[in-house]
Structure formats: C-alpha cells, structure tokens
Design a protein around this motif. Structure first.
Motif, short mmCIF file in Angstrom:
data_model
loop_
_atom_site.label_atom_id
_atom_site.label_comp_id
_atom_site.label_asym_id
_atom_site.label_seq_id
_atom_site.Cartn_x
_atom_site.Cartn_y
_atom_site.Cartn_z
N ARG A 1 1.26 6.74 -4.77
CA ARG A 1 -0.05 6.20 -5.17
C ARG A 1 -0.24 6.23 -6.69
NH1 ARG A 1 -5.59 7.73 -5.61
NH2 ARG A 1 -4.92 9.83 -6.15
N THR B 1 -6.05 4.03 0.76
CA THR B 1 -4.96 3.30 0.10
C THR B 1 -5.21 1.80 -0.07
OG1 THR B 1 -3.88 3.02 2.26
CG2 THR B 1 -3.15 4.86 0.87
N GLU C 1 0.83 -1.20 0.00
CA GLU C 1 0.00 0.00 0.00
C GLU C 1 0.87 1.26 0.00
OE1 GLU C 1 -3.26 -0.42 2.75
OE2 GLU C 1 -3.76 -2.37 1.90
N ALA C 2 0.37 2.31 -0.64
CA ALA C 2 1.16 3.52 -0.88
C ALA C 2 1.29 4.36 0.40
CB ALA C 2 0.50 4.36 -1.98
N GLY D 1 -6.01 3.19 -4.09
CA GLY D 1 -4.59 3.11 -3.81
C GLY D 1 -3.79 2.65 -5.02
#
Ligand code: FE
Ligand code: CA
Length: 520
Positions: free
Chosen positions: A333, A385, A313-314, A390
């Motif tokens: 992202r 996200t 995940e960003a 995300g």
C-alpha cells in the motif's frame, strides 16, 4: 455567475415565477417518443456547451438498440427563451446505431455567462426543452456560483427524488461524481429491502450497459435534473464493475484482456449516454474524461478520473480483488511508485495547479480523499484499499503539489462512500498536528445503501482529521461560492419515499484565505 437578482431583473420577458421555481413545468413532462430519456447538456464553456439526447422507440428492447435501426436525421435548436421563440442556433445531425442513436452537439459562439434553451426534433416527435448556462468569460468577475453534486444512484435501493431536489436548487451546473448507474442486480434478501427491481440482467456487455442507461435515464427525477442545468461528470467503479482497477476485474479468474472488453463496452455506453464532447469518444477501452473547467476568476475545477489509470489494489485477498481493510503491515500500500490517477493525469493536474489564477480551486473526483483508520468486518484495523487510502503515495503527491504551487483556496469534493464527510486534508496523515492543506466535502448517496453508522463513528476519535461523518442519511450537496466564502449545505432526502422533501441537516463555511471548514 450572474446573481439570481440580476438574472430576474434582466429577463423581463419571462415571468418571475419561472425563475423562482425553475423545475416547475419541466419535471413532470413525459417526453414524447422518440425522446424517452429526455435531454441533457454538459461541459459548459464560455462560448457553448454540449447538448445531448438519445432516440429510442422501444428503450428497453433486449438488444439494447432502443427499437432503432436505420440512421435518423435529428434537428436541434437553441434559443434565448424557453418558448423557443428567439432562436440563436439550429442544425441537423444524423444519429446512427453504432452510437445507439445518441446525439452529441457541441455548441460554439454563444455568449458567456448566460442561459440558453434547447430541444430536438425527430421522427415527428419533439423533445422536452432543456436549459443550460454557458460558463462566465475567463476574466469575468463572478459574484456567485451555485452548484450541486451527487453520486451513487442505485435504481433498486431507492427513488431518485434527490435528483429532482437538486434541479430545484436552480444550479449554474450539476456535478456527477460517479456510480451514475449500478451494473449489478440485487437478489434474495437484499432485494427485499429494495423499492424496485432492475428489470434486465447484470450489465456486462454493450447491449446490457445500454439497457442500464436506458432504464436510469427514463427516471423523471434524473431527467428533470439534466433538463435544468448543464453537468460536469466523472465516473467511479459501478459504471463498469464493482471495485475494478484499470484492467483488473474484482474477479481474479477474469484475465485483463477479457476484462478490457467489458470496460470498452461500459465506456462506450457511458459516452453514448452522457453529454460529452467528441474528444471523449472511446478508443477501444480507453476514454479521456478528466478535464479542467473555469468559471471566471472565481473558480477553477479539475474533474479527475480515479479508475482508469490506477495500479491494482494493494494486498488483494485470494478470492477477490475488491476493496477491503488491510492491516498496517501491508507495505505494498505504501509503495511510493503506486498511483491512483496515473502519472500522465498527475502531471496534468499539477501543471494546472501551478498555472491556476482562480480564487478558488475545487477538485472534483470520485472518492473519499482523507486518510481514515478503520475497522474491517473481520476486526482488522487498517485502511480501505479501493479509495485514496489504498494509494497514499499518490495522495501525498497531490497534496504536496497543492502546497508547492500555493494553490488558492483548495477544496476537494468526493463520492463513492455513500455517506457525508467533512475532513481536513493533512500534510501528514499520521501527524494530526501537521498543517491542513485543503478542505474536503464528500456527498452521501442519492439512493445506494450506506455503510453502517456505528463502526465508522466508533473510529472517529482515532481520526481527528475527520470533522464530520454521517451515513444515516441520503441526498446530495449544494454549494454557494462567492469571493468571500464557500457555503456547503448537506441535504437529505428520504430515498424510500418518492417525492420526499429535502432538508439541510448540516452546513459548513470555508472562508477565503483560510484552510478548514467552519460549522455554521
Ligand atoms: Fe456507490
Ligand atoms: Ca464506488
């Protein structure tokens, strides 16, 4: 599939009432040991489907083995009638402890587009009778298809009555879009708001994941749904751990190799408890569940895996890798290299789009697809996200592939967010005037807690692509598909009241050849 009317007319040996109230007689049966988890069917194809059960004499025995040790021979039978008087297939199978005494039988050679009944015998016990329909022949002209979809059944946070109401829809098949179990336990003040309590510890290893499924699958409402129709399925995060991404735990102190052991255990337990084909048997921590299904000329349905192959995940927080709202300056992202599906699944999906000849193309997956600008609990305005927001580059590739392939009547279905949504999936999220590429419906949760209504509703003016949002209700979604239109009913059930009725609180139609949902 065959219309309801034709079905009744063509089955004169059965009392009409059995068809009109299909769940009657199945729902309240407490199956005898050794079948306390009931039966299920899955992966309907024109020539057959998978039938499933799991043997257990002591389903919640702490070691997760269900009170079973030695191999057990199980007899299975398939018939044309519910009384099992007109058998068409039978056989035997040896259930073993290495797979939790689960039974997966892949039926072949059945006739397309028709209903069958099945049951199992072992250890002097007989299971309840399940029923399932084969898919129509690939070139069949199908007048009507009914299916139901749902996600997010948290055993503590509500009853599973919605599953029983889904069975009563007499669907051609059901669709589980993830969070079929929850791995964690509520505690403290959260538990005060629960209707019941997980009796066993948080699921982290094979024994505890097996115990989670053994608990959920004894629920009479869930059993009723599985006994009433074959299912298609994908998972989301809670089948393993909240907000995990591929090999990444939400807990930054857990290294990927350790987390992959947990994932392997979770995936194995998922395989053991779902009506999946042998080709889904996990290889270590890898398990293929995405696939494509066809229902005559009417519909093709790819079912995606949004968890196993994704990038991390960003812009993670320092103390947790779980989903959160990131501000627009989180440029990670927007990285065009990022993928939520993995490149192999993307290629497979886009190849399928190019080849599809179906009139409707309904993509089933686990998460809200639409872009949504939201406000985090700390006041941050930005994007969540853990979902498609995300991974906007991946979403754009999917929607571009829909456009480039001129995919007929594209519709996306999703879960995860514990609320009901109807959205227009836009060619360019930042330009509301851009073309609507596809329509999306997201179902509410069966019972898991929903996000608060007000903060989301307050952001709707900034998200004109969202046509409808409701998080104050729980339930499922029912779809009636014909060559002319897709009718979608959002159905609510009171999760706190065991046996609550279901009612339709919103309906939409998507017309053949026209993008975007119409309120009805
Ligand atoms: Fe959920
Ligand atoms: Ca989820």
């Amino acid at each position: 599939m065959i219309s309801r009317r034709q079905m009744v007319a063509g089955t004169t040996l059965l009392a009409a009432g059995q068809w009109l109230n299909p769940a009657a007689g199945l729902a309240n049966v407490v199956p005898a040991l050794p079948f306390p988890m009931g039966v299920a069917a899955g992966d309907p194809r024109p020539d057959g489907f998978v039938i499933w059960t799991r043997l257990a004499l002591d389903p919640l025995a702490p070691d997760g083995a269900g009170g079973m040790h030695d191999p057990v021979t199980v007899r299975w039978e398939v018939a044309e009638d519910e009384a099992m008087m007109r058998p068409v297939r039978q056989g035997s199978y040896v259930a073993i402890g290495a797979l939790a005494h689960s039974v997966h039988i892949e039926l072949e050679g059945l006739a397309p587009g028709r209903q069958y009944f099945y049951r199992f015998h072992a250890l002097n016990g007989t299971s309840e009778v399940g029923r399932a329909r084969t898919a129509p022949a690939p070139d069949a002209k199908v007048d009507h298809l009914r299916f139901v979809f749902a996600s997010c059944s948290h055993w503590e946070e509500g009853y599973f009555t919605a599953y029983r109401r889904m069975a009563e829809e007499d669907p051609d098949f059901s669709l589980f879009l993830g969070d079929y179990i929850y791995e964690y336990n509520n505690s403290g003040k959260h538990l005060e708001h629960c209707v019941r309590q997980h009796p066993v510890r948080e699921a982290t290893d094979l024994a505890s994941y097996r115990l989670r499924y053994a608990l959920y699958k004894q629920d009479p409402d869930l059993r009723a749904l599985h006994a009433a129709a074959a299912c298609l399925m994908t998972w989301d995060d809670h089948e393993v751990q909240n907000d995990y991404a591929n090999a990444i735990s939400q807990d930054p102190s857990v290294p990927p190799d350790i987390f992959m052991r947990r994932r392997a255990a979770a995936y194995q337990a998922y395989y053991e408890h779902m009506p999946l084909r042998r080709r889904s048997l996990p290889q270590g921590a890898d398990m293929r569940i995405y696939d494509r299904y066809r229902f005559g000329r009417l519909m093709e349905m790819p079912v995606l895996d949004g968890r196993q192959y994704r990038n991390a995940e960003a812009c993670p927080l320092p103390k947790s890798r779980s989903g959160h709202v990131v501000p627009l300056f989180c440029t990670e992202r927007d990285d065009p290299q990022r993928t939520m599906l993995g490149y192999a699944q993307e290629k497979w999906l886009f190849d399928g789009f190019r080849r599809s000849t179906a009139q409707w193309n309904v993509v089933a997956q686990d998460l809200l697809m639409a872009g949504f600008l939201q406000k985090g609990t700390d006041g941050t305005i930005g994007h969540w996200t853990d979902g498609w927001d995300g991974y906007p580059a991946c979403r754009k590739r999917v929607l571009d592939a829909v456009s480039a392939s001129r995919l007929a009547n594209p519709v996306f279905l999703g879960g995860d967010i514990h609320s009901f949504w109807t959205t227009d999936l836009k060619a360019d999220f930042d330009n509301p005037a851009s073309a609507t590429i596809a329509t999306e419906f997201v179902g509410g949760s069966i019972s898991a807690n929903a996000p608060p209504y007000e903060p989301f509703a307050a952001m709707l003016p900034q998200n004109p692509n969202v046509r409808y949002f409701e998080s104050r209700l729980h339930g499922y979604v029912a779809i009636d598909l014909t060559p002319r239109q897709m009718m979608t009913r959002f159905r609510s059930v009171d999760r706190r009241s065991d046996g609550s009725p279901a009612s339709t609180f919103k309906s939409f139609v998507v017309e053949d050849g026209r993008r975007g949902a119409l309120e009805v």
